[in-house]
Motif scaffolding. Structure first.
Motif, PDB file in Angstrom:
ATOM      1  N   ILE A 192       0.843  -1.198   0.000  1.00  0.00           N
ATOM      2  CA  ILE A 192       0.000   0.000   0.000  1.00  0.00           C
ATOM      3  C   ILE A 192       0.881   1.252   0.000  1.00  0.00           C
ATOM      4  O   ILE A 192       0.617   2.216  -0.727  1.00  0.00           O
TER       5      ILE A 192
ATOM      6  N   LEU B 107       2.159   1.865  -3.345  1.00  0.00           N
ATOM      7  CA  LEU B 107       1.069   2.339  -4.199  1.00  0.00           C
ATOM      8  C   LEU B 107       0.857   3.841  -3.997  1.00  0.00           C
ATOM      9  O   LEU B 107       0.612   4.581  -4.952  1.00  0.00           O
ATOM     10  N   LEU B 108       0.986   4.290  -2.739  1.00  0.00           N
ATOM     11  CA  LEU B 108       0.773   5.712  -2.446  1.00  0.00           C
ATOM     12  C   LEU B 108       1.881   6.576  -3.053  1.00  0.00           C
ATOM     13  O   LEU B 108       1.657   7.737  -3.372  1.00  0.00           O
TER      14      LEU B 108
ATOM     15  N   GLY C 274       1.776   4.999  -7.312  1.00  0.00           N
ATOM     16  CA  GLY C 274       0.497   4.815  -7.988  1.00  0.00           C
ATOM     17  C   GLY C 274       0.180   5.994  -8.894  1.00  0.00           C
ATOM     18  O   GLY C 274       0.808   7.057  -8.803  1.00  0.00           O
ATOM     19  N   ARG C 275      -0.830   5.770  -9.711  1.00  0.00           N
ATOM     20  CA  ARG C 275      -1.232   6.746 -10.713  1.00  0.00           C
ATOM     21  C   ARG C 275      -1.583   8.098 -10.103  1.00  0.00           C
ATOM     22  O   ARG C 275      -1.407   9.152 -10.710  1.00  0.00           O
ATOM     23  N   ALA C 276      -2.110   8.081  -8.859  1.00  0.00           N
ATOM     24  CA  ALA C 276      -2.581   9.317  -8.244  1.00  0.00           C
ATOM     25  C   ALA C 276      -1.452  10.100  -7.566  1.00  0.00           C
ATOM     26  O   ALA C 276      -1.668  11.215  -7.111  1.00  0.00           O
TER      27      ALA C 276
ATOM     28  N   TYR D 241       2.791   7.334 -15.351  1.00  0.00           N
ATOM     29  CA  TYR D 241       1.559   6.907 -16.020  1.00  0.00           C
ATOM     30  C   TYR D 241       1.362   7.691 -17.318  1.00  0.00           C
ATOM     31  O   TYR D 241       1.022   7.128 -18.352  1.00  0.00           O
TER      32      TYR D 241
ATOM     33  N   ARG E 109       3.021   1.899 -16.279  1.00  0.00           N
ATOM     34  CA  ARG E 109       2.198   1.586 -15.111  1.00  0.00           C
ATOM     35  C   ARG E 109       3.028   0.847 -14.092  1.00  0.00           C
ATOM     36  O   ARG E 109       3.823  -0.008 -14.453  1.00  0.00           O
TER      37      ARG E 109
ATOM     38  N   ALA F 264       1.338  -0.283 -10.861  1.00  0.00           N
ATOM     39  CA  ALA F 264       0.392  -1.292 -10.379  1.00  0.00           C
ATOM     40  C   ALA F 264      -0.112  -2.125 -11.552  1.00  0.00           C
ATOM     41  O   ALA F 264      -0.343  -1.611 -12.643  1.00  0.00           O
ATOM     42  N   GLY F 265      -0.254  -3.425 -11.319  1.00  0.00           N
ATOM     43  CA  GLY F 265      -0.785  -4.297 -12.356  1.00  0.00           C
ATOM     44  C   GLY F 265       0.207  -4.624 -13.457  1.00  0.00           C
ATOM     45  O   GLY F 265      -0.186  -5.066 -14.522  1.00  0.00           O
TER      46      GLY F 265
ATOM     47  N   LEU G 283       0.101  -4.828  -5.275  1.00  0.00           N
ATOM     48  CA  LEU G 283       0.505  -4.039  -6.439  1.00  0.00           C
ATOM     49  C   LEU G 283       0.156  -4.741  -7.752  1.00  0.00           C
ATOM     50  O   LEU G 283      -0.408  -4.136  -8.656  1.00  0.00           O
TER      51      LEU G 283
END
Lengths: 293, 272
Positions: B114, B117-118, B121-123, B131, B136, B138-139, B219
């Motif tokens: 997590i 991801l933070l 991640g995309r955000a 991105y 990418r 994640a994924g 992830l």
């Protein structure tokens, strides 16, 4: 509180029920002095812990009542009870792309846009995953858009699949995904916004069971290489006390507490759509749960 | 009590201690080895046999090996200079940096996923740029490499730091007085003398990377590395299908571990 050695309740809970059930478990523990050991995860994972690892809980609360007849009854449990409904929604957050314009009439179009990341759960592992695919088929019929089901699958690609509802919610909350197909209770308890879907496709209306059953989906069977066909059914949560549960008296106390009007009200307030009375299948369920004839 | 009595008594107590130590060591060895042997004996043969037919398992092994190798190479590129600084150059906050490097080891792995991801991640600002550039985290296999790198690099840095610390600093000083600049002294003296320790550190990092599950499953669930595949098989089919996958992973991990032992068998460090 009453005894010198505290009694224990071991309870396995579907990931999508964890948030609403936790306060109920806490209050139960505080009132009775029973130590609650809660394990949360994918419904099938809980089943495997019982059937493969022989780690038997006192109670098992799953997101898909069908798992009981398919994998647990009669060998690992003598009865199970349907106790709550749920329905499929499309969950999103304020920062999801096109969040301001999505609604129950245009979601099919928005979720198929190229700039949108849509997530879903693994249909082979999580009930919410195959129910998503069933919902796609019902939507194709309902909206009369040829090829809709397949294009919705394609727009929620493999990289955006996760093993259960909880992991999907993490990705949506982190902004990695714009929209996820999930249960209404998960969306509400996580504070997500969501697009409600018509009863004809959301699998939430038990009176439409025959309508839902017209959609079928093939997922991985319980033997490698085999596939099994699942029909659309209303979403019902199920619970059971497995055979050889280590603390049956604690389980009975919790079931009585769970059926009390106070807790039913509390869970409804936490967005779990509790049935008025649990519907029991099989024999040997505690008297408090049995449906009067 | 006479001296003879005393020495007789200590001989008895010595043999008792020897027995206790041997017993404890055997019990401990059994505790570690029994589950591994059980796993390999119940799933190994089927796992190896299924390699011929199980395309998903083969793809998963290949993905796991490739991502763990990339993560290890990245760990060596970034971690070696850091380990050298930590071992050789006293600087303000060195203890803090060393402690920071150990932190990923105490973070529960799904939480590590997590946290990554933070940041990636995309955000997030960094993830957003990646991105936009079409990358990418994640994924994707990039996510797998990131998760492996995060959880296993501290093991590399810690072991590499020890490897550098074992090289006598005087050898470097001699090279410097003979006219080598700092980089040349490092390349010609320190690096060769610590090479075996660095390789051992990399092998440990690689082994840790291939076993990672918790951060990866957050992830990147698909494509599946072996740890995720064995979880998937366990949940879908039960133990009989999960054991061969896990056993193949264990057999597969024997390769770097055997290589590590072979290296160590080469004798004491040349600096000694």
């Amino acid at each position: 509180m009453l005894g010198i050695v505290a009694d224990t309740l071991i309870i396995y809970v579907a990931a999508s029920l964890t948030r609403p059930i936790q306060p109920v478990l806490d209050t139960f523990s505080a009132r009775t002095g029973i130590v609650v050991q809660r394990e949360s995860g994918a419904s099938l994972e809980h089943v495997r812990k019982i059937t493969e690892l022989h780690r038997v809980p006192d109670l098992l609360l799953l997101a898909d009542v069908e798992v009981f007849p398919q994998l647990l009854v009669p060998r690992y449990a003598a009865w199970y009870a349907e106790f709550a409904r749920n329905r499929m929604v499309i969950a999103y957050t304020k920062r999801s792309k096109h969040a301001a314009e999505i609604n129950r009439d245009n979601w099919m179009e928005i979720l198929r846009r190229n700039d949108v990341e849509v997530g879903r759960a693994d249909p082979d592992l999580a009930p919410v995953g195959y129910r998503t695919l069933i919902m796609f088929q019902l939507a194709q019929r309902f909206y009369r858009i040829p090829g809709l089901a397949k294009s919705l699958v394609d727009c929620a690609p493999k990289r955006n699949i996760r093993s259960n509802a909880g992991a999907l919610a993490v990705l949506l909350a982190a902004g990695e995904l714009d929209y996820i197909y999930d249960y209404q209770s998960v969306a509400e308890s996580n504070g997500f916004s969501y697009v409600p879907l018509p009863d004809a496709i959301n699998l939430g209306d038990p009176s439409r069971a025959s309508e839902y059953a017209k959609a079928t989906v093939r997922v991985r069977g319980s033997v490698p290489g085999m596939q099994t066909e699942l029909k659309g059914q209303p979403i019902l949560y199920g619970l059971s006390e497995p055979l050889r549960a280590p603390h049956p008296s604690a389980a009975a106390k919790f079931l009585a507490y769970l059926s009390s009007p106070e807790v039913v009200k509390q869970l409804r307030a936490a967005h779990v759509d509790m049935l008025d009375r649990p519907i029991v299948v099989g024999t040997g369920a505690p008297a408090g749960l049995r449906t009067p004839k | 009590m006479t001296d003879g009595n005393r020495s007789g008594f200590s001989a008895v107590s010595r043999s008792i201690i020897t027995i206790i130590v041997a017993l404890l060591a055997s019990l401990f060895l059994l505790f570690i080895v029994a589950p591994v042997l059980g796993l390999v004996s119940s799933g190994g043969a089927r796992g190896l046999a299924s390699l011929a037919t199980d395309h998903e398992l083969r793809a998963s092994l290949w993905l796991t090996a490739a991502t763990a190798t990339i993560a290890t190479i990245l760990g060596m590129i970034g971690g070696t200079p850091l380990a050298y600084l930590l071992a050789r150059r006293p600087f303000r906050g060195r203890a803090v940096v060393a402690a920071l490097m150990d932190l990923p080891l105490v973070i529960p792995h799904p939480v590590a996923g997590i946290a990554l991801l933070l940041v990636l991640g995309r955000a997030s600002p960094i993830g957003g740029v990646l991105y936009q550039a079409g990358m990418r985290v994640a994924g994707s296999s990039t996510g797998i490499v990131c998760a492996m790198l995060f959880v296993s690099a501290p093991l590399y840095v810690s072991a590499a730091r020890e490897a550098f610390a074992r090289v006598d600093a005087r050898y470097e000083s001699v090279a410097r007085t003979l006219g080598d600049d700092a980089w040349r002294a490092f390349r010609r003296v320190t690096l060769p003398l610590s090479a075996r320790g660095l390789t051992a550190a990399a092998v440990v990092m690689w082994a840790r990377a291939i076993s990672e599950f918790g951060a990866i499953v957050i992830l990147t669930y698909n494509p599946k590395v072996v740890s995720v595949l064995s979880y998937d098989r366990f949940t879908s089919y039960g133990m009989t299908e999960a054991l061969p996958v896990a056993a193949v992973l264990v057999l597969f991990a024997l390769i770097p571990l055997a290589a590590l032992r072979a290296l160590r068998a080469g004798g004491p460090y040349p600096s000694r």
